[in-house]
Design an enzyme around this catalytic site. Structure first.
Site, PDB file in Angstrom:
ATOM      1  N   GLU A 407     -23.333  43.122  15.178  1.00 17.07           N
ATOM      2  CA  GLU A 407     -22.766  41.789  15.990  1.00 17.07           C
ATOM      3  C   GLU A 407     -23.024  41.638  17.167  1.00 17.07           C
ATOM      4  O   GLU A 407     -23.165  41.012  17.755  1.00 17.07           O
ATOM      5  CB  GLU A 407     -21.120  41.493  15.512  1.00 17.07           C
ATOM      6  CG  GLU A 407     -20.668  40.808  14.266  1.00 17.07           C
ATOM      7  CD  GLU A 407     -20.568  42.131  12.926  1.00 17.07           C
ATOM      8  OE1 GLU A 407     -20.329  41.583  11.987  1.00 17.07           O
ATOM      9  OE2 GLU A 407     -21.140  43.148  13.464  1.00 17.07           O
ATOM     10  N   GLN A 429     -19.484  36.069  10.181  1.00 15.09           N
ATOM     11  CA  GLN A 429     -19.459  35.952   8.888  1.00 15.09           C
ATOM     12  C   GLN A 429     -18.126  35.631   8.518  1.00 15.09           C
ATOM     13  O   GLN A 429     -17.569  34.823   7.850  1.00 15.09           O
ATOM     14  CB  GLN A 429     -19.864  37.121   7.824  1.00 15.09           C
ATOM     15  CG  GLN A 429     -20.035  36.839   6.582  1.00 15.09           C
ATOM     16  CD  GLN A 429     -20.571  37.887   5.678  1.00 15.09           C
ATOM     17  OE1 GLN A 429     -20.256  38.878   5.652  1.00 15.09           O
ATOM     18  NE2 GLN A 429     -22.011  37.471   5.324  1.00 15.09           N
ATOM     19  N   ASP A 432     -12.686  37.622  12.151  1.00 11.49           N
ATOM     20  CA  ASP A 432     -12.187  38.834  12.392  1.00 11.49           C
ATOM     21  C   ASP A 432     -13.546  39.888  12.860  1.00 11.49           C
ATOM     22  O   ASP A 432     -13.176  40.818  13.669  1.00 11.49           O
ATOM     23  CB  ASP A 432     -11.812  39.627  10.898  1.00 11.49           C
ATOM     24  CG  ASP A 432     -10.868  38.654  10.271  1.00 11.49           C
ATOM     25  OD1 ASP A 432      -9.618  38.980  10.231  1.00 11.49           O
ATOM     26  OD2 ASP A 432     -11.242  37.810   9.890  1.00 11.49           O
ATOM     27  N   PHE A 433     -14.616  39.851  12.484  1.00 10.78           N
ATOM     28  CA  PHE A 433     -15.759  40.647  12.599  1.00 10.78           C
ATOM     29  C   PHE A 433     -16.184  40.368  13.969  1.00 10.78           C
ATOM     30  O   PHE A 433     -17.071  41.348  14.660  1.00 10.78           O
ATOM     31  CB  PHE A 433     -17.043  40.365  11.868  1.00 10.78           C
ATOM     32  CG  PHE A 433     -16.589  40.584  10.202  1.00 10.78           C
ATOM     33  CD1 PHE A 433     -15.328  41.365   9.840  1.00 10.78           C
ATOM     34  CD2 PHE A 433     -17.378  40.383   9.098  1.00 10.78           C
ATOM     35  CE1 PHE A 433     -15.036  41.695   8.784  1.00 10.78           C
ATOM     36  CE2 PHE A 433     -17.154  40.501   8.065  1.00 10.78           C
ATOM     37  CZ  PHE A 433     -16.118  41.206   7.730  1.00 10.78           C
ATOM     38  N   HIS A 474      -9.767  39.832   7.154  1.00 14.25           N
ATOM     39  CA  HIS A 474     -10.398  38.571   6.826  1.00 14.25           C
ATOM     40  C   HIS A 474      -9.625  37.232   7.022  1.00 14.25           C
ATOM     41  O   HIS A 474      -9.892  36.058   6.413  1.00 14.25           O
ATOM     42  CB  HIS A 474     -11.080  38.376   5.268  1.00 14.25           C
ATOM     43  CG  HIS A 474     -12.077  39.415   5.252  1.00 14.25           C
ATOM     44  ND1 HIS A 474     -11.899  40.861   4.700  1.00 14.25           N
ATOM     45  CD2 HIS A 474     -13.317  39.403   5.084  1.00 14.25           C
ATOM     46  CE1 HIS A 474     -12.824  41.308   4.706  1.00 14.25           C
ATOM     47  NE2 HIS A 474     -13.880  40.570   4.893  1.00 14.25           N
TER      48      HIS A 474
END
Length: 668
Positions: A407, A429, A432-433, A474
């Protein structure tokens, strides 16, 4: 990096078919940053500049690489690469103003040292968080490739920077996408005071290229002829056959990390060894021995450069010191954006929230030929939520790009696309990421326009939110991480109509936009939405219900919790505001409503401490205190990570507490 006793301490030069004129040009170019540095060290001791990162002993790398590239090819230097700026003929008075923090500097006094860029000279300076600029170089090179331009991008890092994750991410992306990037490692022996044997275990950093299927070369960084000749050949090869190449320049840092650090940690024999390999003095001696340079010519070069330094210093010194003007500071936070209202036509269809996101993305791709989509699994697979399904077939793999799982470097790549005149969207995606890409968002995208007038034309889509049993990694709604950061715009729609119009505007806006999409709304909310393209403005809340008894202020999925609760409890005369845009925030609608009702509940899915709800509450307390008939109340989720099991998640979320909280406020 110990000396090899079998090697002579001086540098062996070969002319490499260079003419005397070319060799003298290299010498003059090499001499200029050395003389500037010597002057700057004097000014530092006099307190006329605040800090200095010396490149003495490393000048041959900056000069050789810069001279090898064309003037219209980007270079991303570090803070020891003064020679990049002088080789590109950046006016010295502006450099001196930059280092003195004056308005004529490239950052108008807002940043120091070499923390700036300039499109005029195709230079993109580093930030103190060193890693992101490697991904930015990927983005610049990707734009060249997409525009069928046979150009090279060169980016610098030190041996210390190769330990950062961004280094590995950027090399991986460049390799997978065959990007024309020269990754230049200046291995100068120490990361501040940490020697190389405490930084990595491979014999040479160039060996790391093998893991990425990448070509690499080791170059004597103190030999300006070798740097120039070899990099010139490699650069031309890359122009003809686009690919990344890793270059490790062996050199040494002769002064401290910055001047206050000193060099007491360097063994004396090591310092003496590299002192004998001084790139300027060795090259000067070679040219004199070859009868290419005379003592008179050398004196002429020095006098001419010193005169230029003194004249430009005089100009910089005569400039007024920077003065704070709040309006100017705020005006430069974002690039100017004139919102263009595109009205919807009369034809509508009932679609889901997720369909509105997909439509906006497709229609914006059709309007903006320079828009590139990047994200994990967004191409053939269509994304984990299938929002980009079908776009590959229409727009091709060049513009709809699957990315490796990295990321941070992908956000940097998006920034690089913007620097090179394109637009970018990054799909996280799951929202959270974004924590893995947090650094370049808050330190690069957010600050770039304010620092040196370079916008970040980047949209980051953020599938977010709880209520779907996805657990702690997530389900987060982390908008408060970003509403705090000046320079970012944050949008969080609750309905398909708003989502489509606001996402279209996000793609039009040349500034960085984080676009939050609640996953629980994707397939549960339907609405009549115009079929064709339209836009909606940022900073305009939607008043869904009008009343004068009480105001509810909220956004995202919580809007629907409020609607459901008001209907179930048969509560009337309640004003309900859907913020839609969190940054910029519609303060006017908030304040006018609270002045009318006298009571307010700020509802958020986020946990309360440090949330946007807290900020809105503070605004209301300051602006509407005399109109309040009750304390400003807030309601949010629990102060824990988001649990997985249904009963735990239900207890964590504030929805079931909303009716009771409203009753408490009504009865106050």
């Amino acid at each position: 990096m110990q000396p090899n006793s079998s090697q002579p301490p001086s540098i062996k030069f070969e002319k490499e078919n260079l003419s005397s004129a070319q060799l003298l040009d290299l010498y003059a170019a090499l001499l200029k940053p050395r003389l500037i540095e010597e002057k700057m060290l004097i000014l530092l001791r006099q307190g006329k500049i605040s800090k200095w990162f010396s490149g003495i002993g490393q000048e041959a790398i900056s000069i050789g690489v810069s001279k090898s590239l064309n003037a219209d090819e980007y270079i991303l230097p570090m803070h020891r690469n003064l020679g990049v700026f002088t080789s590109r003929n950046v006016p010295l008075n502006r450099l001196f103003s930059q280092w003195q923090g004056k308005q004529n500097g490239f950052t108008k006094g807002r940043d120091r040292s070499f923390h700036f860029g300039t499109q005029e000279y195709k230079i993109v300076g580093m930030i103190s968080h060193l890693g992101p600029q490697l991904g930015v170089a990927d983005g610049i090179a990707l734009a060249h490739k997409l525009k069928d331009e046979n150009k090279v991008t060169a980016v610098f890092t030190g041996e210390g920077g190769t330990s950062e994750g961004d280094f590995h991410e950027a090399l991986n992306i460049a390799s997978v996408w065959d990007l024309p990037v020269l990754f230049c490692i200046e291995n100068n022996g120490y990361g501040l005071s940490t020697p190389t044997n405490e930084q990595y275990r491979c014999k040479d950093l160039a060996d790391r290229a093998q893991g990425y299927g990448m070509e690499s070369h080791i170059i004597d960084g103190n030999n300006v002829i070798e740097v120039y000749s070899r990099v010139s050949k490699i650069a031309e090869s890359i122009r003809q056959n686009p690919r990344p190449v890793l270059l490790e320049f062996k050199t040494f840092r002769m002064r401290g990390h910055e001047e206050a650090s000193g060099t007491k940690y360097v063994p004396e024999d090591l310092m003496n060894f590299w002192q004998k390999k001084d790139p300027v003095e060795n090259f000067r001696g070679f040219l004199i021995d070859e009868n290419i340079l005379s003592e008179e010519q050398d004196a002429h070069f020095k006098n001419e450069i010193k005169a230029e330094i003194d004249e430009n210093l005089r100009e910089a010194n005569e400039e007024d010191a920077s003065r704070y003007d709040e309006t100017n500071e705020l005006n430069d936070l974002y690039q100017d954006f004139v919102y263009e209202e595109v009205m919807p036509n009369s034809e509508t269809e009932t679609i889901r929230f997720i369909d509105s996101i997909a439509q906006a993305t497709k229609q914006s791709m059709q309007r903006h030929n320079s828009l590139v989509l990047m994200g994990q699994d967004i191409a053939e697979y269509g994304g984990v939520f299938k929002i980009t399904d079908g776009l590959l077939e229409e727009f091709g793999k060049e513009r709809v790009r699957n990315t490796p799982i990295c990321e941070s470097a992908i956000v940097g790549t998006a920034m690089g696309l913007s620097i090179n005149g394109m637009k970018a969207m990054v799909e996280m995606q799951f929202g959270d990421f974004v924590s893995s890409g947090f650094n370049p968002i808050v330190n690069y995208l957010a600050k770039s326009n304010y620092r040196w007038n370079q916008n970040a034309d980047v949209v980051i889509r953020m599938p977010c939110g709880a209520g779907v049993g996805a657990g702690p990694f997530h389900s987060q709604t982390n908008e408060a991480w970003f509403t705090k950061v000046p320079g970012l715009k944050v949008v969080y729609p609750a309905f398909p109509y708003d989502a489509k119009g606001l996402l279209n505007t996000s793609f039009n806006d040349p500034n960085p936009v984080l676009f939050f999409e609640h996953k629980a709304l994707y397939r549960s909310i339907r609405q009549e939405v115009p079929v064709d393209y339209y836009t909606l403005p940022f900073g305009k809340a939607s008043v869904l219900k009008e009343g004068d008894k009480l105001t509810i202020i909220t956004y995202g999925a919580a809007v629907h919790w409020a609607l459901d609760t008001l209907e179930e409890a048969e509560l009337e005369n309640i004003e309900l505001i859907d913020l839609r845009s969190l940054q910029p925030l519609d303060r006017e609608t908030i304040i006018n409503s609270v002045k009318k009702t006298g009571k307010v509940l700020v509802l958020t899915e986020d946990s309360l401490f440090g949330s946007l709800a807290s900020e809105i509450s503070a605004i209301i307390s300051e602006e509407c205190f005399e109109y309040l008939d009750a304390p400003v109340m807030r309601l949010g989720s629990g102060e824990t990570p988001i649990p997985f099991a249904a009963a735990l998640e239900e207890g964590y979320l504030p929805k079931k507490k909303l009716k009771e909280k409203l009753k408490e406020l009504i009865d106050y």
